[in-house]
Design a protein around this motif. Structure first.
Motif, PDB file in Angstrom:
ATOM      1  N   ASN A 195     -13.238   3.830   1.660  1.00 52.52           N
ATOM      2  CA  ASN A 195     -14.531   3.306   1.235  1.00 52.52           C
ATOM      3  C   ASN A 195     -15.579   4.393   1.481  1.00 52.52           C
ATOM      4  OD1 ASN A 195     -16.837   1.802   0.704  1.00 52.52           O
ATOM      5  ND2 ASN A 195     -16.746   0.611   2.595  1.00 52.52           N
ATOM      6  N   PRO A 196     -16.152   5.006   0.418  1.00 54.87           N
ATOM      7  CA  PRO A 196     -16.256   4.519  -0.964  1.00 54.87           C
ATOM      8  C   PRO A 196     -15.372   5.217  -1.997  1.00 54.87           C
ATOM      9  CG  PRO A 196     -17.943   6.154  -0.558  1.00 54.87           C
ATOM     10  CD  PRO A 196     -17.148   6.064   0.717  1.00 54.87           C
ATOM     11  N   LEU A 197     -14.544   6.184  -1.625  1.00 56.72           N
ATOM     12  CA  LEU A 197     -13.828   6.986  -2.619  1.00 56.72           C
ATOM     13  C   LEU A 197     -12.669   6.243  -3.276  1.00 56.72           C
ATOM     14  CD1 LEU A 197     -13.669  10.385  -0.666  1.00 56.72           C
ATOM     15  CD2 LEU A 197     -15.356   9.668  -2.379  1.00 56.72           C
ATOM     16  N   GLY A 198     -12.037   5.349  -2.535  1.00 59.88           N
ATOM     17  CA  GLY A 198     -10.902   4.606  -3.070  1.00 59.88           C
ATOM     18  C   GLY A 198      -9.567   5.297  -2.927  1.00 59.88           C
ATOM     19  N   THR A 199      -9.559   6.561  -2.502  1.00 59.52           N
ATOM     20  CA  THR A 199      -8.337   7.356  -2.440  1.00 59.52           C
ATOM     21  C   THR A 199      -7.632   7.206  -1.092  1.00 59.52           C
ATOM     22  OG1 THR A 199      -9.702   9.233  -1.770  1.00 59.52           O
ATOM     23  CG2 THR A 199      -9.128   9.072  -4.109  1.00 59.52           C
ATOM     24  N   SER A 200      -6.395   7.719  -1.029  1.00 51.86           N
ATOM     25  CA  SER A 200      -5.587   7.665   0.189  1.00 51.86           C
ATOM     26  C   SER A 200      -5.112   9.072   0.556  1.00 51.86           C
ATOM     27  CB  SER A 200      -4.370   6.755  -0.009  1.00 51.86           C
ATOM     28  OG  SER A 200      -4.772   5.450  -0.379  1.00 51.86           O
ATOM     29  N   PHE A 201      -4.877   9.297   1.841  1.00 55.80           N
ATOM     30  CA  PHE A 201      -4.349  10.579   2.286  1.00 55.80           C
ATOM     31  C   PHE A 201      -2.899  10.741   1.849  1.00 55.80           C
ATOM     32  CE2 PHE A 201      -7.429  10.805   6.079  1.00 55.80           C
ATOM     33  CZ  PHE A 201      -8.207  11.787   5.475  1.00 55.80           C
ATOM     34  N   SER A 202      -2.512  11.976   1.598  1.00 51.67           N
ATOM     35  CA  SER A 202      -1.110  12.290   1.319  1.00 51.67           C
ATOM     36  C   SER A 202      -0.311  12.203   2.618  1.00 51.67           C
ATOM     37  CB  SER A 202      -0.993  13.702   0.742  1.00 51.67           C
ATOM     38  OG  SER A 202      -1.360  14.658   1.733  1.00 51.67           O
ATOM     39  N   THR A 203       1.012  12.189   2.487  1.00 52.39           N
ATOM     40  CA  THR A 203       1.876  12.165   3.670  1.00 52.39           C
ATOM     41  C   THR A 203       1.617  13.383   4.552  1.00 52.39           C
ATOM     42  OG1 THR A 203       3.586  10.976   2.445  1.00 52.39           O
ATOM     43  CG2 THR A 203       4.263  12.067   4.465  1.00 52.39           C
ATOM     44  N   GLU A 204       1.454  14.545   3.917  1.00 53.89           N
ATOM     45  CA  GLU A 204       1.196  15.781   4.675  1.00 53.89           C
ATOM     46  C   GLU A 204      -0.106  15.661   5.472  1.00 53.89           C
ATOM     47  OE1 GLU A 204       0.040  20.495   4.027  1.00 53.89           O
ATOM     48  OE2 GLU A 204       0.456  19.240   2.283  1.00 53.89           O
ATOM     49  N   GLU A 205      -1.144  15.119   4.852  1.00 52.04           N
ATOM     50  CA  GLU A 205      -2.425  14.975   5.545  1.00 52.04           C
ATOM     51  C   GLU A 205      -2.302  14.029   6.742  1.00 52.04           C
ATOM     52  OE1 GLU A 205      -5.882  15.634   2.167  1.00 52.04           O
ATOM     53  OE2 GLU A 205      -4.590  13.883   1.991  1.00 52.04           O
ATOM     54  N   ARG A 206      -1.602  12.920   6.552  1.00 51.65           N
ATOM     55  CA  ARG A 206      -1.447  11.954   7.650  1.00 51.65           C
ATOM     56  C   ARG A 206      -0.665  12.559   8.816  1.00 51.65           C
ATOM     57  NH1 ARG A 206       1.592   8.075   4.798  1.00 51.65           N
ATOM     58  NH2 ARG A 206       1.064   8.949   2.764  1.00 51.65           N
ATOM     59  N   LYS A 207       0.411  13.251   8.491  1.00 48.23           N
ATOM     60  CA  LYS A 207       1.221  13.887   9.531  1.00 48.23           C
ATOM     61  C   LYS A 207       0.417  14.947  10.282  1.00 48.23           C
ATOM     62  CE  LYS A 207       5.886  13.318   7.605  1.00 48.23           C
ATOM     63  NZ  LYS A 207       7.053  14.034   7.030  1.00 48.23           N
ATOM     64  N   THR A 208      -0.354  15.745   9.535  1.00 49.89           N
ATOM     65  CA  THR A 208      -1.118  16.831  10.147  1.00 49.89           C
ATOM     66  C   THR A 208      -2.231  16.291  11.047  1.00 49.89           C
ATOM     67  OG1 THR A 208      -0.661  18.267   8.250  1.00 49.89           O
ATOM     68  CG2 THR A 208      -2.490  18.902   9.685  1.00 49.89           C
ATOM     69  N   ILE A 209      -2.904  15.238  10.599  1.00 45.27           N
ATOM     70  CA  ILE A 209      -3.973  14.643  11.415  1.00 45.27           C
ATOM     71  C   ILE A 209      -3.412  14.146  12.742  1.00 45.27           C
ATOM     72  CG2 ILE A 209      -5.586  12.701  11.569  1.00 45.27           C
ATOM     73  CD1 ILE A 209      -5.997  13.052   8.500  1.00 45.27           C
ATOM     74  N   PHE A 243       4.264   4.206   2.285  1.00 40.79           N
ATOM     75  CA  PHE A 243       3.065   4.661   2.980  1.00 40.79           C
ATOM     76  C   PHE A 243       3.138   4.291   4.457  1.00 40.79           C
ATOM     77  CE2 PHE A 243      -1.175   4.878   4.550  1.00 40.79           C
ATOM     78  CZ  PHE A 243      -1.865   5.782   3.752  1.00 40.79           C
ATOM     79  N   ASP A 244       3.238   5.315   5.306  1.00 35.64           N
ATOM     80  CA  ASP A 244       3.181   5.111   6.756  1.00 35.64           C
ATOM     81  C   ASP A 244       1.815   5.577   7.238  1.00 35.64           C
ATOM     82  OD1 ASP A 244       5.779   4.255   6.673  1.00 35.64           O
ATOM     83  OD2 ASP A 244       6.633   6.158   7.345  1.00 35.64           O
ATOM     84  N   PRO A 245       1.129   4.767   8.034  1.00 36.11           N
ATOM     85  CA  PRO A 245      -0.200   5.171   8.523  1.00 36.11           C
ATOM     86  C   PRO A 245      -0.107   6.342   9.493  1.00 36.11           C
ATOM     87  CG  PRO A 245       0.523   3.170   9.614  1.00 36.11           C
ATOM     88  CD  PRO A 245       1.538   3.454   8.555  1.00 36.11           C
ATOM     89  N   ILE A 246      -1.255   6.923   9.798  1.00 33.70           N
ATOM     90  CA  ILE A 246      -1.314   8.029  10.765  1.00 33.70           C
ATOM     91  C   ILE A 246      -0.695   7.597  12.086  1.00 33.70           C
ATOM     92  CG2 ILE A 246      -2.870   9.562  12.048  1.00 33.70           C
ATOM     93  CD1 ILE A 246      -4.890   9.180   9.699  1.00 33.70           C
ATOM     94  N   TYR A 247      -0.918   6.341  12.445  1.00 35.53           N
ATOM     95  CA  TYR A 247      -0.399   5.780  13.694  1.00 35.53           C
ATOM     96  C   TYR A 247       1.100   6.035  13.848  1.00 35.53           C
ATOM     97  CZ  TYR A 247       0.691   2.228  17.246  1.00 35.53           C
ATOM     98  OH  TYR A 247       1.125   1.584  18.372  1.00 35.53           O
TER      99      TYR A 247
END
Length: 445
Positions: free
Chosen positions: A226-240, A266-270
């Motif tokens: 919110n507000p972009l509507g987009t989701s992180f890629s798997t690589e971004e989630r893993k890196t964060i 889709f697995d969350p950053i958690y």
């Protein structure tokens, strides 16, 4: 899902989409059984449940008919095209289901509902949430789950309480959730921003912020931003998750629309954190209805005592918690989730088709979104946002500009409209998109 529930959901969806109109006769039990590939008794059970919900009615020796919708909002009946509202479509609210759960909760819990309860939340609900969250790859223990008055309460507590890393600055995406940004600035809490666009986030810049920015935690929405509507890629989630572990920075993952997607992988950053540096937040308001005001926070062990020091009283309705527990446990939540996800995905698809049809000159840039409720319409730099929104309002088209989704001193701003599909009627989407593009053209001249 049981066969009769699948039939029930399909017929409800067809009624909502207008395929079955008020007063229209449904297929006979025998024909429906043949069409769905099931027994007559299964269809009879589905029809009986629909009749109990006042969605259809029966006439002896004639058949089943769709009930007319008597409670239609003035917005639906008017010419208004609402791309602004973020609240769920009132026509898909599970009124009867939840009413049943409220009654059932009173029967089950009786006098317990009239006590003060536990500040952690109803224990039975927290046990139910353990398995519910596991479906989203969030594996935790009942002791780590706190039931909160919506997600906002958890966010405010986390902002105010000290963290064991000793840092004080909250890092937020820019743009981000407007109400939280306003809260942080109003409370004078140290905050800084990092740019996020429809294409993602600069992970090298994020590492620099984590390494040298005195960052207490990084607030992020991993999917359906919110507000972009987009989701992180798997690589971004893993890196964060990896950066949080490496630099002892916590991540507050606001997964407020987790149930609206159909992305099974889709697995969350958690799910990627090895050192419990991620606080996972989930809201039930966007799926059921905002007035429920219930959220769940998964708090790492090292933060629990301090979190409850700041959340030192029970302020969440025990009746609402008990009803939610019954709603999830009975399977009603899962059925409703599929129903609303399918409906919103259809609206997003209609929106994307309308953009392809009318944006032939490429005047606006649209984020690549297929699920959720938000889409970013990025505008030419020459467009006057205030004048554009006023011009659209005069044509009875409600939109939200990008202005409120940034910190007051953040300079690297994009100019866009946040388009929400949650309350707009499907048949008005094409007309609305066409009008927006026409208005942008006039503003660009």
């Amino acid at each position: 899902m049981k066969k009769y529930l699948s039939i029930l959901s399909d017929i409800e969806q067809k009624i909502m989409e207008g395929e079955y109109r008020p007063g229209q006769k449904l297929p006979s039990v025998r024909k429906a059984a043949k069409s769905y590939g099931c027994s007559i008794s299964t269809v009879t059970r589905a029809y009986a449940e629909l009749e109990k919900r006042h969605a259809i009615y029966s006439i002896a020796q004639s058949g089943y008919y769709v009930v007319g919708q008597s409670d239609v909002s003035s917005d639906t009946a008017s010419d208004l095209i609402d791309f602004a509202s973020a609240s769920p479509d009132f026509t898909v609210f599970p009124y009867l289901d939840f009413q049943h759960c409220l009654n059932k909760a009173i029967d089950i819990y009786k006098y317990h509902l009239f006590t003060y309860g536990n500040s952690k939340g109803l224990e039975k609900l927290r046990h139910t949430l353990v398995s519910h969250l596991a479906d989203s790859q969030v594996f935790t223990h009942v002791e780590n789950i706190s039931v909160t008055t919506g997600i906002q309460q958890a966010l405010e507590i986390l902002a105010k309480m000290p963290f064991p890393n000793g840092n004080s600055v909250i890092l937020v995406e820019q743009p981000s959730y407007n109400l939280y940004l306003h809260f942080l600035e109003a409370e004078g809490i140290p905050v800084c921003g990092i740019r996020r666009t429809a294409t993602g986030i600069d992970l090298r810049e994020l590492e620099e912020k984590f390494k040298s920015g005195n960052i207490k935690f990084f607030y992020t929405m991993s999917r359906f931003h919110n507000p972009l509507g987009t989701s992180f890629s798997t690589e971004e989630r893993k890196t964060i998750a990896s950066l949080a572990d490496k630099y002892n920075v916590f991540v507050v993952e606001d997964d407020y629309m987790a149930d609206l997607g159909q992305e099974r992988s889709f697995d969350p950053i958690y799910a990627y954190s090895r050192t419990s540096r991620v606080i996972y937040l989930k809201s039930f308001s966007k799926i059921i209805f905002p007035g429920l005001r219930l959220g769940a926070a998964v708090i790492p062990e090292q933060l629990l005592d301090m979190f409850y020091t700041y959340k030192n009283y029970t302020d969440t309705s025990l009746l609402s918690q008990a009803a939610l527990e019954v709603y999830i446990k009975s399977g009603m939540y899962e059925r409703h989730k599929h129903k609303i996800s399918k409906q919103y995905a259809t609206r997003i698809q209609l929106l994307n088709e309308a953009v392809r049809r009318h944006n032939d000159a490429g005047l606006i840039e649209v984020s690549d979104v297929r699920y959720g409720v938000y889409v970013q319409f990025k505008l030419p730099i020459t467009v006057n946002l205030e004048r554009l929104t006023q011009r659209l309002a005069a044509r009875k088209i409600k939109v939200v500009s990008s202005k409120g989704f940034y910190l007051s001193d953040y300079l690297e701003r994009e100019k866009f409209l946040r388009i929400s599909i949650s309350r707009v009627q499907p048949e008005k989407i094409d007309e609305g998109v066409k009008a927006i593009i026409e208005a942008v053209k006039r503003e660009s001249w």
